[in-house]
Write an enzyme that holds these catalytic residues in place. Structure first.
Site, PDB file in Angstrom:
ATOM      1  N   ASP A 166       0.652  -1.149  -0.018  1.00 47.57           N
ATOM      2  CA  ASP A 166      -0.105   0.059   0.030  1.00 47.57           C
ATOM      3  C   ASP A 166       0.829   1.377  -0.161  1.00 47.57           C
ATOM      4  O   ASP A 166       2.268   1.150   0.359  1.00 47.57           O
ATOM      5  CB  ASP A 166      -0.793  -0.001   1.128  1.00 47.57           C
ATOM      6  CG  ASP A 166      -1.868  -1.238   1.461  1.00 47.57           C
ATOM      7  OD1 ASP A 166      -2.256  -1.595   0.370  1.00 47.57           O
ATOM      8  OD2 ASP A 166      -2.039  -1.568   2.553  1.00 47.57           O
ATOM      9  N   ASP A 188      -1.480  -2.679  -4.195  1.00 48.76           N
ATOM     10  CA  ASP A 188      -2.520  -2.960  -3.480  1.00 48.76           C
ATOM     11  C   ASP A 188      -3.430  -1.739  -3.412  1.00 48.76           C
ATOM     12  O   ASP A 188      -3.900  -1.094  -4.332  1.00 48.76           O
ATOM     13  CB  ASP A 188      -2.088  -3.471  -2.287  1.00 48.76           C
ATOM     14  CG  ASP A 188      -3.598  -4.197  -1.472  1.00 48.76           C
ATOM     15  OD1 ASP A 188      -4.732  -4.772  -2.093  1.00 48.76           O
ATOM     16  OD2 ASP A 188      -3.801  -4.027  -0.432  1.00 48.76           O
ATOM     17  N   ASP A 192      -5.207   2.207   3.175  1.00 51.43           N
ATOM     18  CA  ASP A 192      -5.933   1.283   4.083  1.00 51.43           C
ATOM     19  C   ASP A 192      -6.272   1.652   5.382  1.00 51.43           C
ATOM     20  O   ASP A 192      -5.111   1.648   6.144  1.00 51.43           O
ATOM     21  CB  ASP A 192      -5.468  -0.302   3.900  1.00 51.43           C
ATOM     22  CG  ASP A 192      -5.540  -0.925   2.576  1.00 51.43           C
ATOM     23  OD1 ASP A 192      -6.406  -0.472   1.535  1.00 51.43           O
ATOM     24  OD2 ASP A 192      -5.110  -2.006   2.455  1.00 51.43           O
ATOM     25  N   ARG A 239     -13.290   0.885  -3.947  1.00 54.84           N
ATOM     26  CA  ARG A 239     -12.902   1.350  -2.746  1.00 54.84           C
ATOM     27  C   ARG A 239     -12.667   2.988  -2.870  1.00 54.84           C
ATOM     28  O   ARG A 239     -11.622   3.622  -2.824  1.00 54.84           O
ATOM     29  CB  ARG A 239     -11.855   1.112  -2.162  1.00 54.84           C
ATOM     30  CG  ARG A 239     -11.849  -0.554  -1.915  1.00 54.84           C
ATOM     31  CD  ARG A 239     -10.663  -1.165  -1.270  1.00 54.84           C
ATOM     32  NE  ARG A 239     -10.705  -2.653  -1.282  1.00 54.84           N
ATOM     33  CZ  ARG A 239     -10.170  -3.678  -0.855  1.00 54.84           C
ATOM     34  NH1 ARG A 239      -8.784  -3.005  -0.341  1.00 54.84           N
ATOM     35  NH2 ARG A 239     -10.174  -4.959  -0.477  1.00 54.84           N
TER      36      ARG A 239
END
Length: 355
Positions: A166, A188, A192, A239
């Site tokens: 990330d 990714d 997050d 997302r």
């Protein structure tokens, strides 16, 4: 506990992006770093960035932390190597760490474990993190990640299940401000926010060219308080964010753009999952499929949003909360959001200057 959760919002200073938005509304031509002045006639914004503090939920006094101001009480250091960045970011003392070069992570995918009381800020537009990012673990608090470009850990697989690399990962952190960054092209997620991370404000960032931009949750608890405003989600499939089990999710003045005719197609925009309570205000959705969706267990209040060439689900329902019971804020008109956010988001020369 409710009294502690409400806390007291710090008297906030309007940061650069908001000042730029105000100038745009007034018809001025000043761009970031080109004559924009801070509020109240305090002089050029470049002279005051070290004193900037978070707004939104990151400004609330709670959990023994009074707002989010990063490493301002410590020394300012300038770094150009991975060794120096890691040395100061992981130190127990407060630091303002100015990243003045493109720093490549070794090995690829490395996420530096940031300690509490840190500001990590790009020097103008030159601060870059290439091939990796940052990790904030349980209990880490009072951290500012600002004015950085974090990019290119992508390994060639669009829906990568092997590389959990990330740009920024937060596991149980609190009082974090992620502001004016350019986050893109990671293996990714771009951000997050996991495992009850709370008192988080994400503002004036560009999140782009990615499969998964901003995931929130990975917990059965519903305790997190998060503010997301003036971000540009562009060319991101999913997302945007996906917000699971958030006690108070306040999203406003974000710009979600899916360009036609490209290889990246949105699957959804803002998503209230689980038991999330979301307030969504004055955002602008352009070309997105399923721009706003919610689970049957979530509540989502929409006010003043604009939808252009969108399709599919656009949902709301239930009662949520009043953000002004927790902190003060002001809304830009939704129809001005594309110009305000596209010009004011991402790294700028007015932040991180040490001269």
């Amino acid at each position: 506990m409710e009294a502690e959760r409400r806390g007291v919002g710090r008297g906030r200073r309007r940061v650069l992006g908001v000042a730029v938005g105000a100038l745009a509304l007034a018809g001025a031509v000043a761009l970031p770093g080109q004559g924009a002045f801070a509020e109240g006639g305090r002089g050029p914004a470049a002279a005051s960035w070290k004193a900037d503090v978070a707004d939104g939920f990151a400004s609330v006094n709670a959990l023994g932390q009074n707002g989010t101001y990063g490493g301002r009480d410590g020394r300012t250091v300038t770094v150009r190597t991975l060794a120096d960045l890691e040395k100061y970011a992981t130190a127990p003392e407060p630091y303002v760490i100015v990243v003045a070069a493109a720093i490549t992570m070794d090995p690829k995918g490395k996420e530096i474990k940031v300690a509490s009381d840190k500001t990590i800020v790009g020097s103008g537009t030159s601060g870059q993190i290439v091939g990796g990012g940052f990790f904030l673990g349980q209990g880490v608090h009072n951290v500012i990640l600002r004015n950085l470009t974090i990019r290119d850990s992508y390994e060639g697989t669009w829906n990568d299940k092997e590389h959990d690399w990330d740009a920024i990962q937060l596991d149980g952190a609190h009082h974090v401000w992620i502001d004016h960054n350019d986050l893109r092209h990671m293996a990714d997620g771009l951000i997050d926010s996991r495992k009850d991370t709370t008192y988080l404000t994400v503002s004036w960032n560009r999140l782009q060219q990615n499969n998964k931009s901003f995931g929130i949750g990975w917990t059965e608890n519903t305790t997190a308080d998060i503010t997301i405003h003036h971000n540009w989600f562009r060319e991101s499939e999913q997302r945007n964010p996906s917000a699971d089990n958030i006690a108070h999710a306040h999203l406003y003045n974000n710009y979600l753009q899916d360009d036609p005719g490209t290889d990246i197609n949105s699957s959804y925009g803002n998503y209230a999952r689980g038991n999330t309570r979301m307030v969504l205000e004055n955002s602008y959705f352009q070309g997105f499929k399923n721009p706003v969706i919610k689970d049957g267990t979530a509540t989502l209040v929409q006010r003043g949003n604009v939808f252009v060439n969108t399709s599919g689900r656009n949902e709301s329902g239930g009662t949520a909360f009043d953000p002004k019971a927790y902190y003060s804020y002001s809304l830009d008109p939704a129809d001005r959001v594309p110009s305000i956010v596209s010009s004011g988001s991402g790294p700028t020369t007015a932040i991180g200057a040490t001269g």
